[in-house]
Write a protein that holds these residues in place. Structure first.
Motif, short mmCIF file in Angstrom:
data_model
loop_
_atom_site.label_atom_id
_atom_site.label_comp_id
_atom_site.label_asym_id
_atom_site.label_seq_id
_atom_site.Cartn_x
_atom_site.Cartn_y
_atom_site.Cartn_z
N TRP A 346 2.95 8.03 -9.92
CA TRP A 346 2.01 6.95 -10.25
C TRP A 346 0.63 7.52 -10.55
O TRP A 346 0.24 8.57 -10.05
CB TRP A 346 1.90 5.96 -9.09
N ILE A 350 -2.96 2.41 -10.89
CA ILE A 350 -1.89 1.50 -10.45
C ILE A 350 -1.67 1.63 -8.95
O ILE A 350 -1.44 0.63 -8.26
CB ILE A 350 -0.60 1.77 -11.25
N TYR A 351 -1.73 2.87 -8.43
CA TYR A 351 -1.54 3.05 -6.99
C TYR A 351 -2.57 2.25 -6.20
O TYR A 351 -2.25 1.58 -5.22
CB TYR A 351 -1.64 4.54 -6.64
N CYS A 352 -3.83 2.31 -6.66
CA CYS A 352 -4.89 1.58 -5.97
C CYS A 352 -4.72 0.06 -6.13
O CYS A 352 -4.90 -0.69 -5.17
CB CYS A 352 -6.26 2.00 -6.51
N ALA A 353 -4.37 -0.36 -7.32
CA ALA A 353 -4.19 -1.80 -7.56
C ALA A 353 -3.06 -2.36 -6.70
O ALA A 353 -3.18 -3.47 -6.15
CB ALA A 353 -3.90 -2.05 -9.04
N GLU A 354 -1.96 -1.62 -6.56
CA GLU A 354 -0.81 -2.08 -5.78
C GLU A 354 -1.13 -2.16 -4.29
O GLU A 354 -0.54 -2.96 -3.57
CB GLU A 354 0.38 -1.14 -6.01
N ARG A 355 -2.07 -1.33 -3.83
CA ARG A 355 -2.37 -1.27 -2.39
C ARG A 355 -3.74 -1.82 -2.05
O ARG A 355 -4.22 -1.67 -0.93
CB ARG A 355 -2.26 0.19 -1.91
N ASP A 356 -4.39 -2.44 -3.03
CA ASP A 356 -5.69 -3.05 -2.83
C ASP A 356 -6.71 -2.03 -2.30
O ASP A 356 -7.48 -2.31 -1.38
CB ASP A 356 -5.59 -4.24 -1.87
N ALA A 469 8.89 5.87 -12.28
CA ALA A 469 7.50 5.40 -12.24
C ALA A 469 6.81 5.64 -13.58
O ALA A 469 6.07 4.78 -14.09
CB ALA A 469 6.74 6.11 -11.13
N GLN A 473 5.34 2.71 -16.09
CA GLN A 473 3.91 2.64 -16.45
C GLN A 473 3.66 2.77 -17.94
O GLN A 473 2.77 2.13 -18.49
CB GLN A 473 3.15 3.75 -15.72
#
Length: 506
Positions: A346, A350-356, A469, A473
């Motif tokens: 990832w 996207i990693y940050c968006a998925e984990r807020d 992944a 993406q």
């Protein structure tokens, strides 16, 4: 199976003279012919010079050298190949020229003589179609320099007799080389398996994730390769590499895994071929590559609060490193000035968006190489410069660091997963066996291990996750996982697990 003792080599250029040397040193009578006046004499002089040098350095006895040189028989007419058990053609890569040569050879040699082409890119079946007996024709592809590159591809065309393929394999291995058998498919085995390094390296640069120099450095110092894709292209010549990339893509019916990069054509048009033109992806001064200065490690501006993602593979080790560097660890991301993550496949965004998580404060660290090697830091489009520099300062005190832009799978993950995926598809399609694929890539391309072994070192499940992944993406079919890979992962098997034999056919 045919016993091969007398070998004809048609073509006395760079490859031809290497083939002559290998067979003569291995105890075979070698008949050499070239249609160009003086070419055979030059080839014999070249081989003689190498053998004399070996005598001078004490690597070869005088008597052995004399016997070896006596086995090389220059020919003034191709008719002198009449008594050969095998003739190896090593002329230009032109299908019409090769077909004409093979058609002519059939009128010279005995009915049981094997005819082999050293072609690196042409379809052997098409060469053989000029012959009345295509079953006697096969590919025998060596690599330059022939005596030192300890592998040769034996190409079984659709009508090649199995006993002739077996005879060629026995011959090659009697010379101390590994004979790998491959089906008559585009790129055969080595060039086919090597596509991933080039195409994915180019895609990374095309996506503005990293520079060619960064990609090469990471593949060498983090992934353990001898050379990265761009220095390899400069070595072989982009004019040559570019043609091979386009050829394999077209021959595989525009398979997305082999899609060439639009970065290549303008550079070829500009004459930026690499070392031989003085400039390619790098510039060369008197043959020496001119590298860019290494970026200095920034200084840490005071104490900084850092949160390390507990899902990170090396969470504890990262915590120790940043603490030793003068940072203060915190337990919640909301309390941190810098957030460190370790995604597989990832990108940061996207990693940050998925984990807020706040992407402005986030920097990713590639978990694949381990923290004891060259470290890759990856930033999102909005990562603040102070966070980027703080991460670099903390993690660059006892190891080299390269900072790249957002990329699904960093650099090493992307390229290794692509290499493994293409290799899985090769064995799934029966182009080569697992053992032949592994040895061909290790010996022919100089990779640190065979591609399936590389996949096992990372973990098949991890490779599959990276590919899935990246495909999700990007929406690009180039990353779709090979069935060989996905089946073995789902069944808990290694990537080296062969297909179970069928009980019957039909």
């Amino acid at each position: 199976m045919k016993d091969i003792r007398r070998i004809g080599v048609l073509g006395a250029g760079t490859m031809g003279r290497g083939i002559i040397q290998l067979f003569a040193q291995s105890g075979y009578e070698v008949y050499s012919y070239d249609a160009v006046d003086g070419a055979v004499a030059k080839a014999v002089d070249f081989v003689s010079g190498l053998i004399e040098r070996a005598v001078d350095k004490g690597r070869l006895k005088r008597e052995e050298a004399d016997v070896t040189l006596a086995r090389i028989i220059p020919c003034s007419d191709v008719a002198e190949f009449a008594g050969c058990d095998l003739v190896v053609e090593a002329i230009i890569e032109n299908i019409d020229a090769k077909r004409a040569v093979f058609e002519m050879l059939e009128g010279v040699v005995a009915s049981d003589c094997i005819l082999a082409s050293n072609t690196s890119s042409l379809t052997v079946a098409e060469i053989a179609s000029a012959c009345k007996h295509p079953e006697r024709v096969a590919g025998l592809h060596f690599f330059n320099p022939v005596p030192l590159m300890k592998v040769a591809e034996i190409i079984a065309a659709v009508r090649s007799a199995p006993e002739h393929i077996a005879a060629l394999k026995t011959l090659i291995e009697s010379c101390g080389h590994r004979g790998v058998v491959a089906e008559d498919q585009p790129g055969f085995l080595v060039n086919h398996a090597g596509r991933g390094l080039y195409t994915e390296g180019l895609r990374i640069v095309e996506d503005q994730c990293a520079s060619p120099e960064d990609v090469d450095r990471l593949m060498r110092e983090a992934a353990g390769f001898k050379m990265g894709p761009f220095e390899l292209m400069d070595l072989t010549g982009l004019d040559v590499s570019g043609k091979v990339m386009s050829s394999i893509y077209e021959q595989f019916q525009q398979e997305p895994r082999f899609r060439p990069s639009p970065l290549v054509a303008p550079r070829i048009a500009a004459g930026l071929f690499g070392r031989k033109t003085g400039e390619g992806w790098y510039r060369y001064d008197n043959g020496q590559r001119v590298d860019s200065p290494t970026a200095e490690t920034p200084a840490l501006a005071g104490t900084i609060a850092v949160w390390v993602d507990p899902d990170a593979d090396q969470c504890a080790a990262l915590g120790e490193l940043v603490s030793a560097g003068g940072a203060r660890l915190v337990e919640q991301p909301a309390d941190a000035e810098l957030i460190l993550i370790q995604p597989w496949g990832w990108d940061v965004s996207i990693y940050c968006a998925e984990r807020d998580l706040d992407a402005r404060r986030c920097v990713a660290v590639d978990p694949l190489p381990g923290l004891d090697k060259h470290r890759t830091l990856m930033i999102s489009p909005v990562t603040e410069a102070r966070c980027r520099d703080a991460a670099h300062a903390l993690l660059g005190q006892n190891a080299a660091v390269t900072v790249i832009n957002d990329s699904p799978g960093f650099v090493c993950q992307r390229i290794l997963a692509t290499i493994v995926n293409i290799a899985c598809n090769i064995v799934q399609r029966g182009i080569a066996s697992v053992a032949d694929l592994e040895d061909a890539v290790r010996l022919g391309l100089g990779y640190p291990a065979g591609p399936l072994t590389l996949g096992e070192q990372v973990g098949g499940e991890r490779i599959l996750a990276i590919l899935e992944a990246m495909e999700l993406q990007t929406g690009d079919m180039r990353y779709r996982p090979a069935l060989w890979l996905s089946r073995r992962v789902r069944l808990g098997q290694t990537l080296l697990t062969a297909e179970a034999p069928r009980s019957g056919r039909g």
